[in-house]
Design a protein around this motif. Structure first.
Motif, PDB file in Angstrom:
ATOM      1  N   GLY A  37       0.780  -1.224   0.000  1.00  0.00           N
ATOM      2  CA  GLY A  37       0.000   0.000   0.000  1.00  0.00           C
ATOM      3  C   GLY A  37       0.811   1.271   0.000  1.00  0.00           C
ATOM      4  O   GLY A  37       0.250   2.357  -0.072  1.00  0.00           O
ATOM      5  N   PHE A  38       2.126   1.155   0.087  1.00  0.00           N
ATOM      6  CA  PHE A  38       2.957   2.357   0.106  1.00  0.00           C
ATOM      7  C   PHE A  38       2.721   3.199  -1.148  1.00  0.00           C
ATOM      8  O   PHE A  38       2.636   4.408  -1.087  1.00  0.00           O
ATOM      9  CB  PHE A  38       4.444   1.990   0.186  1.00  0.00           C
ATOM     10  CG  PHE A  38       4.876   1.480   1.523  1.00  0.00           C
ATOM     11  CD1 PHE A  38       5.227   2.370   2.528  1.00  0.00           C
ATOM     12  CD2 PHE A  38       4.916   0.131   1.785  1.00  0.00           C
ATOM     13  CE1 PHE A  38       5.635   1.913   3.772  1.00  0.00           C
ATOM     14  CE2 PHE A  38       5.317  -0.332   3.017  1.00  0.00           C
ATOM     15  CZ  PHE A  38       5.680   0.555   4.015  1.00  0.00           C
ATOM     16  N   ASN A  39       2.604   2.516  -2.298  1.00  0.00           N
ATOM     17  CA  ASN A  39       2.464   3.243  -3.554  1.00  0.00           C
ATOM     18  C   ASN A  39       1.063   3.786  -3.778  1.00  0.00           C
ATOM     19  O   ASN A  39       0.870   4.675  -4.595  1.00  0.00           O
ATOM     20  CB  ASN A  39       2.847   2.342  -4.733  1.00  0.00           C
ATOM     21  CG  ASN A  39       4.276   1.879  -4.641  1.00  0.00           C
ATOM     22  OD1 ASN A  39       5.122   2.581  -4.103  1.00  0.00           O
ATOM     23  ND2 ASN A  39       4.551   0.692  -5.132  1.00  0.00           N
ATOM     24  N   GLU A  40       0.069   3.241  -3.093  1.00  0.00           N
ATOM     25  CA  GLU A  40      -1.309   3.638  -3.316  1.00  0.00           C
ATOM     26  C   GLU A  40      -1.893   4.441  -2.152  1.00  0.00           C
ATOM     27  O   GLU A  40      -3.073   4.738  -2.144  1.00  0.00           O
ATOM     28  CB  GLU A  40      -2.154   2.395  -3.570  1.00  0.00           C
ATOM     29  CG  GLU A  40      -1.700   1.681  -4.820  1.00  0.00           C
ATOM     30  CD  GLU A  40      -2.294   0.297  -4.955  1.00  0.00           C
ATOM     31  OE1 GLU A  40      -3.240  -0.013  -4.223  1.00  0.00           O
ATOM     32  OE2 GLU A  40      -1.801  -0.455  -5.788  1.00  0.00           O
ATOM     33  N   LEU A  41      -1.075   4.761  -1.206  1.00  0.00           N
ATOM     34  CA  LEU A  41      -1.531   5.496  -0.033  1.00  0.00           C
ATOM     35  C   LEU A  41      -1.926   6.919  -0.408  1.00  0.00           C
ATOM     36  O   LEU A  41      -1.214   7.604  -1.129  1.00  0.00           O
ATOM     37  CB  LEU A  41      -0.412   5.530   1.007  1.00  0.00           C
ATOM     38  CG  LEU A  41      -0.715   6.202   2.334  1.00  0.00           C
ATOM     39  CD1 LEU A  41      -1.748   5.380   3.085  1.00  0.00           C
ATOM     40  CD2 LEU A  41       0.546   6.300   3.156  1.00  0.00           C
ATOM     41  N   ASN A  42      -3.046   7.342   0.067  1.00  0.00           N
ATOM     42  CA  ASN A  42      -3.504   8.704  -0.169  1.00  0.00           C
ATOM     43  C   ASN A  42      -2.711   9.631   0.758  1.00  0.00           C
ATOM     44  O   ASN A  42      -2.803   9.536   1.978  1.00  0.00           O
ATOM     45  CB  ASN A  42      -5.001   8.787   0.133  1.00  0.00           C
ATOM     46  CG  ASN A  42      -5.581  10.143  -0.130  1.00  0.00           C
ATOM     47  OD1 ASN A  42      -4.934  11.173   0.075  1.00  0.00           O
ATOM     48  ND2 ASN A  42      -6.813  10.151  -0.578  1.00  0.00           N
ATOM     49  N   GLN A  43      -1.936  10.539   0.168  1.00  0.00           N
ATOM     50  CA  GLN A  43      -1.075  11.407   0.975  1.00  0.00           C
ATOM     51  C   GLN A  43      -1.877  12.336   1.873  1.00  0.00           C
ATOM     52  O   GLN A  43      -1.463  12.637   2.990  1.00  0.00           O
ATOM     53  CB  GLN A  43      -0.160  12.227   0.071  1.00  0.00           C
ATOM     54  CG  GLN A  43       0.969  11.432  -0.509  1.00  0.00           C
ATOM     55  CD  GLN A  43       1.927  12.285  -1.314  1.00  0.00           C
ATOM     56  OE1 GLN A  43       1.755  13.489  -1.452  1.00  0.00           O
ATOM     57  NE2 GLN A  43       2.947  11.653  -1.852  1.00  0.00           N
ATOM     58  N   TYR A  44      -3.024  12.797   1.400  1.00  0.00           N
ATOM     59  CA  TYR A  44      -3.833  13.700   2.225  1.00  0.00           C
ATOM     60  C   TYR A  44      -4.394  12.961   3.446  1.00  0.00           C
ATOM     61  O   TYR A  44      -4.417  13.508   4.552  1.00  0.00           O
ATOM     62  CB  TYR A  44      -4.944  14.334   1.405  1.00  0.00           C
ATOM     63  CG  TYR A  44      -4.393  15.226   0.324  1.00  0.00           C
ATOM     64  CD1 TYR A  44      -3.713  16.403   0.643  1.00  0.00           C
ATOM     65  CD2 TYR A  44      -4.507  14.891  -1.014  1.00  0.00           C
ATOM     66  CE1 TYR A  44      -3.172  17.216  -0.329  1.00  0.00           C
ATOM     67  CE2 TYR A  44      -3.967  15.705  -2.003  1.00  0.00           C
ATOM     68  CZ  TYR A  44      -3.312  16.863  -1.651  1.00  0.00           C
ATOM     69  OH  TYR A  44      -2.772  17.658  -2.616  1.00  0.00           O
ATOM     70  N   LEU A  45      -4.829  11.718   3.239  1.00  0.00           N
ATOM     71  CA  LEU A  45      -5.282  10.897   4.365  1.00  0.00           C
ATOM     72  C   LEU A  45      -4.136  10.679   5.344  1.00  0.00           C
ATOM     73  O   LEU A  45      -4.311  10.769   6.560  1.00  0.00           O
ATOM     74  CB  LEU A  45      -5.821   9.557   3.863  1.00  0.00           C
ATOM     75  CG  LEU A  45      -6.171   8.516   4.931  1.00  0.00           C
ATOM     76  CD1 LEU A  45      -7.374   8.970   5.741  1.00  0.00           C
ATOM     77  CD2 LEU A  45      -6.433   7.170   4.289  1.00  0.00           C
ATOM     78  N   MET A  46      -2.952  10.406   4.808  1.00  0.00           N
ATOM     79  CA  MET A  46      -1.784  10.183   5.659  1.00  0.00           C
ATOM     80  C   MET A  46      -1.475  11.439   6.478  1.00  0.00           C
ATOM     81  O   MET A  46      -1.282  11.370   7.690  1.00  0.00           O
ATOM     82  CB  MET A  46      -0.579   9.788   4.801  1.00  0.00           C
ATOM     83  CG  MET A  46       0.693   9.509   5.584  1.00  0.00           C
ATOM     84  SD  MET A  46       1.808  10.906   5.753  1.00  0.00           S
ATOM     85  CE  MET A  46       2.233  11.258   4.078  1.00  0.00           C
ATOM     86  N   LEU A  47      -1.433  12.606   5.831  1.00  0.00           N
ATOM     87  CA  LEU A  47      -1.123  13.843   6.559  1.00  0.00           C
ATOM     88  C   LEU A  47      -2.191  14.156   7.607  1.00  0.00           C
ATOM     89  O   LEU A  47      -1.880  14.631   8.699  1.00  0.00           O
ATOM     90  CB  LEU A  47      -0.957  14.998   5.573  1.00  0.00           C
ATOM     91  CG  LEU A  47       0.283  14.911   4.681  1.00  0.00           C
ATOM     92  CD1 LEU A  47       0.248  15.999   3.617  1.00  0.00           C
ATOM     93  CD2 LEU A  47       1.547  14.993   5.507  1.00  0.00           C
TER      94      LEU A  47
END
Length: 189
Positions: A37-47
């Motif tokens: 999932g590293f490549n498909e992770l939503n950056q906004y969700l992560m932040l």
């Protein structure tokens, strides 16, 4: 009787009394693997999750991922690196990436613990584990991770997952996972 009592290990007797194991129930441990999932992770969700779950790490994560991420790839020594720009996922090879991915999965793990509280659920980055009776373990995978995981960038792959149990529990384990339509690898020991 005194000779017999002297041969009984008091620790083993205490462990047998406290054990939750019941033969034939499919008691075991499931190790669930997920698609990278590293490549498909939503950056906004992560932040967002980092800001609310791990405030001290949020500024560093924001500074690193609020813009296009540059991944440098070298094909030949001495040649200039190729620059790959990305606005999705987190950079593999980044030491900070595993911590960030783990923080993103905290809400999913918390929801699963609330929904299925009787199962012991250790997590490590994108690998989840469950230890208990087989029906609880199968429910964790089918009822919870397969349905709710993708919303958190967690994509379970049952064909890469394993169920570890004793030989006498394997038929019950196979039947339980098959009842949910899941093909999972079984092993002993």
């Amino acid at each position: 009787m005194g000779a017999l009592a002297s041969r009984v290990n008091p620790k083993a007797a205490k462990d047998a009394i406290l054990s939750r194991y019941k033969p034939g129930t499919g008691f075991g441990t499931a190790i669930f693997d997920a698609h990278n999932g590293f490549n498909e992770l939503n950056q906004y969700l992560m932040l967002w999750n980092v800001a609310y779950q791990w405030n001290r790490g949020s500024r560093f994560a924001f500074n690193q991922y609020h813009h296009w991420v540059r991944c440098l790839v070298r094909s030949e020594p001495g040649e200039p690196a190729h620059v790959i720009h990305s606005k999705e996922g987190i950079t593999q090879g980044d030491c900070f990436a595993m911590s960030l991915y783990g923080v993103v999965l905290i809400p999913l793990a918390s929801r699963m613990r609330e929904a299925i509280p009787k199962a012991l659920q250790p997590w490590y980055c994108n690998d989840a584990g469950v230890a208990r009776k087989v029906m609880l373990n199968a429910q964790c995978l089918d009822y919870f991770l397969m349905k709710f995981g993708p919303a958190y960038s967690y994509f379970p792959e049952p064909c890469k997952s394993h169920y570890i149990c004793k030989a006498e529990d394997e038929p019950a384990a196979c039947q339980a996972f098959e009842s949910f339509g899941l093909e999972i690898n079984h092993s002993r020991g």
